[in-house]
Motif scaffolding. Structure first.
Motif, PDB file in Angstrom:
ATOM      1  N   PRO A 294     -13.129  60.319 -32.922  1.00  0.00           N
ATOM      2  CA  PRO A 294     -13.031  60.829 -31.552  1.00  0.00           C
ATOM      3  C   PRO A 294     -13.026  59.685 -30.540  1.00  0.00           C
ATOM      4  O   PRO A 294     -13.560  58.608 -30.800  1.00  0.00           O
ATOM      5  CB  PRO A 294     -14.293  61.686 -31.401  1.00  0.00           C
ATOM      6  N   ALA A 295     -12.433  59.932 -29.399  1.00  0.00           N
ATOM      7  CA  ALA A 295     -12.350  58.915 -28.341  1.00  0.00           C
ATOM      8  C   ALA A 295     -13.574  59.035 -27.442  1.00  0.00           C
ATOM      9  O   ALA A 295     -13.515  59.571 -26.341  1.00  0.00           O
ATOM     10  CB  ALA A 295     -11.067  59.100 -27.538  1.00  0.00           C
ATOM     11  N   VAL A 296     -14.709  58.549 -27.940  1.00  0.00           N
ATOM     12  CA  VAL A 296     -15.956  58.549 -27.166  1.00  0.00           C
ATOM     13  C   VAL A 296     -16.563  57.158 -27.207  1.00  0.00           C
ATOM     14  O   VAL A 296     -16.398  56.432 -28.193  1.00  0.00           O
ATOM     15  CB  VAL A 296     -16.983  59.592 -27.677  1.00  0.00           C
ATOM     16  N   PRO A 297     -17.269  56.776 -26.162  1.00  0.00           N
ATOM     17  CA  PRO A 297     -17.935  55.470 -26.179  1.00  0.00           C
ATOM     18  C   PRO A 297     -18.949  55.381 -27.329  1.00  0.00           C
ATOM     19  O   PRO A 297     -19.628  56.351 -27.645  1.00  0.00           O
ATOM     20  CB  PRO A 297     -18.657  55.413 -24.831  1.00  0.00           C
ATOM     21  N   GLY A 298     -19.008  54.215 -27.960  1.00  0.00           N
ATOM     22  CA  GLY A 298     -19.995  53.954 -29.000  1.00  0.00           C
ATOM     23  C   GLY A 298     -19.569  54.286 -30.405  1.00  0.00           C
ATOM     24  O   GLY A 298     -20.323  54.067 -31.358  1.00  0.00           O
ATOM     25  N   VAL A 299     -18.367  54.802 -30.583  1.00  0.00           N
ATOM     26  CA  VAL A 299     -17.926  55.233 -31.904  1.00  0.00           C
ATOM     27  C   VAL A 299     -17.746  54.072 -32.881  1.00  0.00           C
ATOM     28  O   VAL A 299     -17.727  54.268 -34.092  1.00  0.00           O
ATOM     29  CB  VAL A 299     -16.644  56.092 -31.791  1.00  0.00           C
TER      30      VAL A 299
ATOM     31  N   LEU B 106     -19.928  66.212 -28.135  1.00  0.00           N
ATOM     32  CA  LEU B 106     -20.315  64.806 -28.194  1.00  0.00           C
ATOM     33  C   LEU B 106     -19.762  64.091 -26.969  1.00  0.00           C
ATOM     34  O   LEU B 106     -18.574  64.170 -26.680  1.00  0.00           O
ATOM     35  CB  LEU B 106     -19.780  64.153 -29.462  1.00  0.00           C
ATOM     36  N   VAL B 107     -20.644  63.387 -26.243  1.00  0.00           N
ATOM     37  CA  VAL B 107     -20.238  62.662 -25.039  1.00  0.00           C
ATOM     38  C   VAL B 107     -20.212  61.163 -25.293  1.00  0.00           C
ATOM     39  O   VAL B 107     -19.291  60.469 -24.886  1.00  0.00           O
ATOM     40  CB  VAL B 107     -21.184  62.990 -23.863  1.00  0.00           C
ATOM     41  N   GLU B 108     -21.232  60.672 -25.993  1.00  0.00           N
ATOM     42  CA  GLU B 108     -21.356  59.233 -26.234  1.00  0.00           C
ATOM     43  C   GLU B 108     -22.282  59.000 -27.410  1.00  0.00           C
ATOM     44  O   GLU B 108     -23.240  59.738 -27.627  1.00  0.00           O
ATOM     45  CB  GLU B 108     -21.946  58.570 -24.986  1.00  0.00           C
ATOM     46  N   ILE B 109     -22.006  57.944 -28.170  1.00  0.00           N
ATOM     47  CA  ILE B 109     -22.902  57.526 -29.239  1.00  0.00           C
ATOM     48  C   ILE B 109     -23.678  56.328 -28.735  1.00  0.00           C
ATOM     49  O   ILE B 109     -23.099  55.374 -28.219  1.00  0.00           O
ATOM     50  CB  ILE B 109     -22.132  57.203 -30.527  1.00  0.00           C
ATOM     51  N   THR B 110     -24.996  56.402 -28.861  1.00  0.00           N
ATOM     52  CA  THR B 110     -25.869  55.329 -28.396  1.00  0.00           C
ATOM     53  C   THR B 110     -26.475  54.596 -29.590  1.00  0.00           C
ATOM     54  O   THR B 110     -26.273  54.995 -30.735  1.00  0.00           O
ATOM     55  CB  THR B 110     -27.003  55.902 -27.522  1.00  0.00           C
ATOM     56  N   LYS B 111     -27.249  53.560 -29.323  1.00  0.00           N
ATOM     57  CA  LYS B 111     -27.906  52.818 -30.403  1.00  0.00           C
ATOM     58  C   LYS B 111     -28.966  53.656 -31.107  1.00  0.00           C
ATOM     59  O   LYS B 111     -29.295  53.394 -32.255  1.00  0.00           O
ATOM     60  CB  LYS B 111     -28.536  51.544 -29.854  1.00  0.00           C
ATOM     61  N   THR B 112     -29.493  54.669 -30.421  1.00  0.00           N
ATOM     62  CA  THR B 112     -30.574  55.474 -30.983  1.00  0.00           C
ATOM     63  C   THR B 112     -30.163  56.905 -31.297  1.00  0.00           C
ATOM     64  O   THR B 112     -31.011  57.733 -31.608  1.00  0.00           O
ATOM     65  CB  THR B 112     -31.768  55.505 -30.008  1.00  0.00           C
TER      66      THR B 112
ATOM     67  N   ALA C 115     -27.143  60.000 -30.064  1.00  0.00           N
ATOM     68  CA  ALA C 115     -25.936  60.409 -29.350  1.00  0.00           C
ATOM     69  C   ALA C 115     -26.301  61.272 -28.149  1.00  0.00           C
ATOM     70  O   ALA C 115     -27.299  61.992 -28.161  1.00  0.00           O
ATOM     71  CB  ALA C 115     -25.007  61.185 -30.273  1.00  0.00           C
ATOM     72  N   VAL C 116     -25.460  61.185 -27.135  1.00  0.00           N
ATOM     73  CA  VAL C 116     -25.584  62.053 -25.968  1.00  0.00           C
ATOM     74  C   VAL C 116     -24.608  63.200 -26.172  1.00  0.00           C
ATOM     75  O   VAL C 116     -23.435  62.986 -26.473  1.00  0.00           O
ATOM     76  CB  VAL C 116     -25.253  61.292 -24.657  1.00  0.00           C
ATOM     77  N   VAL C 117     -25.125  64.421 -26.031  1.00  0.00           N
ATOM     78  CA  VAL C 117     -24.301  65.612 -26.172  1.00  0.00           C
ATOM     79  C   VAL C 117     -24.426  66.455 -24.903  1.00  0.00           C
ATOM     80  O   VAL C 117     -25.380  66.300 -24.132  1.00  0.00           O
ATOM     81  CB  VAL C 117     -24.709  66.451 -27.405  1.00  0.00           C
ATOM     82  N   GLU C 118     -23.453  67.329 -24.722  1.00  0.00           N
ATOM     83  CA  GLU C 118     -23.504  68.253 -23.594  1.00  0.00           C
ATOM     84  C   GLU C 118     -23.521  69.671 -24.131  1.00  0.00           C
ATOM     85  O   GLU C 118     -22.670  70.047 -24.944  1.00  0.00           O
ATOM     86  CB  GLU C 118     -22.292  68.052 -22.681  1.00  0.00           C
ATOM     87  N   ARG C 119     -24.514  70.436 -23.678  1.00  0.00           N
ATOM     88  CA  ARG C 119     -24.678  71.815 -24.149  1.00  0.00           C
ATOM     89  C   ARG C 119     -25.106  72.672 -22.974  1.00  0.00           C
ATOM     90  O   ARG C 119     -26.071  72.337 -22.283  1.00  0.00           O
ATOM     91  CB  ARG C 119     -25.740  71.839 -25.246  1.00  0.00           C
ATOM     92  N   ASN C 120     -24.385  73.745 -22.741  1.00  0.00           N
ATOM     93  CA  ASN C 120     -24.674  74.650 -21.626  1.00  0.00           C
ATOM     94  C   ASN C 120     -24.721  73.910 -20.291  1.00  0.00           C
ATOM     95  O   ASN C 120     -25.578  74.184 -19.451  1.00  0.00           O
ATOM     96  CB  ASN C 120     -25.985  75.409 -21.853  1.00  0.00           C
TER      97      ASN C 120
ATOM     98  N   VAL D  37     -23.527  69.102 -34.852  1.00  0.00           N
ATOM     99  CA  VAL D  37     -23.077  69.533 -33.526  1.00  0.00           C
ATOM    100  C   VAL D  37     -21.609  69.933 -33.628  1.00  0.00           C
ATOM    101  O   VAL D  37     -20.804  69.237 -34.236  1.00  0.00           O
ATOM    102  CB  VAL D  37     -23.289  68.467 -32.426  1.00  0.00           C
ATOM    103  N   GLU D  38     -21.291  71.074 -33.032  1.00  0.00           N
ATOM    104  CA  GLU D  38     -19.942  71.639 -33.086  1.00  0.00           C
ATOM    105  C   GLU D  38     -19.577  72.197 -31.722  1.00  0.00           C
ATOM    106  O   GLU D  38     -20.382  72.903 -31.109  1.00  0.00           O
ATOM    107  CB  GLU D  38     -19.881  72.742 -34.146  1.00  0.00           C
ATOM    108  N   MET D  39     -18.375  71.888 -31.233  1.00  0.00           N
ATOM    109  CA  MET D  39     -17.937  72.364 -29.924  1.00  0.00           C
ATOM    110  C   MET D  39     -17.631  73.862 -29.912  1.00  0.00           C
ATOM    111  O   MET D  39     -17.822  74.521 -28.901  1.00  0.00           O
ATOM    112  CB  MET D  39     -16.700  71.595 -29.452  1.00  0.00           C
ATOM    113  N   ALA D  40     -17.176  74.410 -31.015  1.00  0.00           N
ATOM    114  CA  ALA D  40     -16.824  75.827 -31.079  1.00  0.00           C
ATOM    115  C   ALA D  40     -18.080  76.699 -31.069  1.00  0.00           C
ATOM    116  O   ALA D  40     -19.203  76.204 -31.154  1.00  0.00           O
ATOM    117  CB  ALA D  40     -15.988  76.106 -32.323  1.00  0.00           C
ATOM    118  N   ARG D  41     -17.870  77.997 -31.005  1.00  0.00           N
ATOM    119  CA  ARG D  41     -19.017  78.909 -30.950  1.00  0.00           C
ATOM    120  C   ARG D  41     -19.646  79.173 -32.323  1.00  0.00           C
ATOM    121  O   ARG D  41     -20.709  79.762 -32.407  1.00  0.00           O
ATOM    122  CB  ARG D  41     -18.637  80.216 -30.276  1.00  0.00           C
TER     123      ARG D  41
END
Length: 171
Positions: A7-12, A97-103, A105-110, A60-64
């Motif tokens: 995926p095209a996300v920072p930290g991949v 998935l928004v970003e992968i960090t050293k510790t 990942a940052v995700v967005e939910r609701n 983590v999955e984007m679909a329902r």
């Protein structure tokens, strides 16, 4: 064939990020806890595999729902869901998935962002057709028929039937 699609996300590109091929090959160590990005068949199987090794795993999955797209039967979906429950894999649907960090990942939910802790992040977002190989073959072979993942990444059943059909037509 196909190649792994990241995926095209920072930290991949960080060292604790693996794809599903790498976890089965055992080339890289998998830490704990593990975050699996992608709740398709490949991601769910990888999550269950890691959980069976005693690791704490979250998908983590984007679909329902997990294993919703491209599944052949309801039996497949129910079997995978039962396997995830049996192996105590945590599943977070409608989570991006928004970003992968050293510790982790940052995700967005609701509409809210949160960081999930993970020593390893496994990417299970699928494959893309390996078109350069097909193009190279077409330069040297009079007739090339694209089958399987080269035509469109799917499953082994599709590749077998396409190969069977191509062989019948070319005779």
């Amino acid at each position: 064939g196909s190649v792994f699609k990241m995926p095209a996300v920072p930290g991949v590109d960080q060292g604790h990020v693996l794809n599903t091929v790498e976890i089965y090959a055992g080339d890289k160590p998998v830490g704990e806890p593990v975050l699996v990005v992608g709740g398709g068949l490949c991601g769910c199987e990888a999550a269950a595999y890691l959980a069976q090794q005693g690791k704490k795993v979250t998908v983590v999955e984007m679909a329902r729902a997990v294993v919703s797209e491209g599944s052949k039967t309801i039996n497949t979906i129910l079997a995978i869901q039962a396997l995830l429950a049996q192996t105590q894999v945590e599943v977070l649907t409608r989570t991006k998935l928004v970003e992968i960090t050293k510790t982790g990942a940052v995700v967005e939910r609701n509409g809210t962002r949160q960081e999930l802790a993970a020593d390893s992040v496994v990417i299970a977002t699928g494959f893309a057709s390996n078109l350069p190989l097909r193009a190279a073959l077409e330069e040297h072979v009079p007739e090339v028929v694209a089958i399987g993942d080269c035509a469109k990444p799917r499953n082994i059943d599709d590749a077998i039937w396409e190969g069977f059909h191509a062989a019948r037509v070319m005779q």
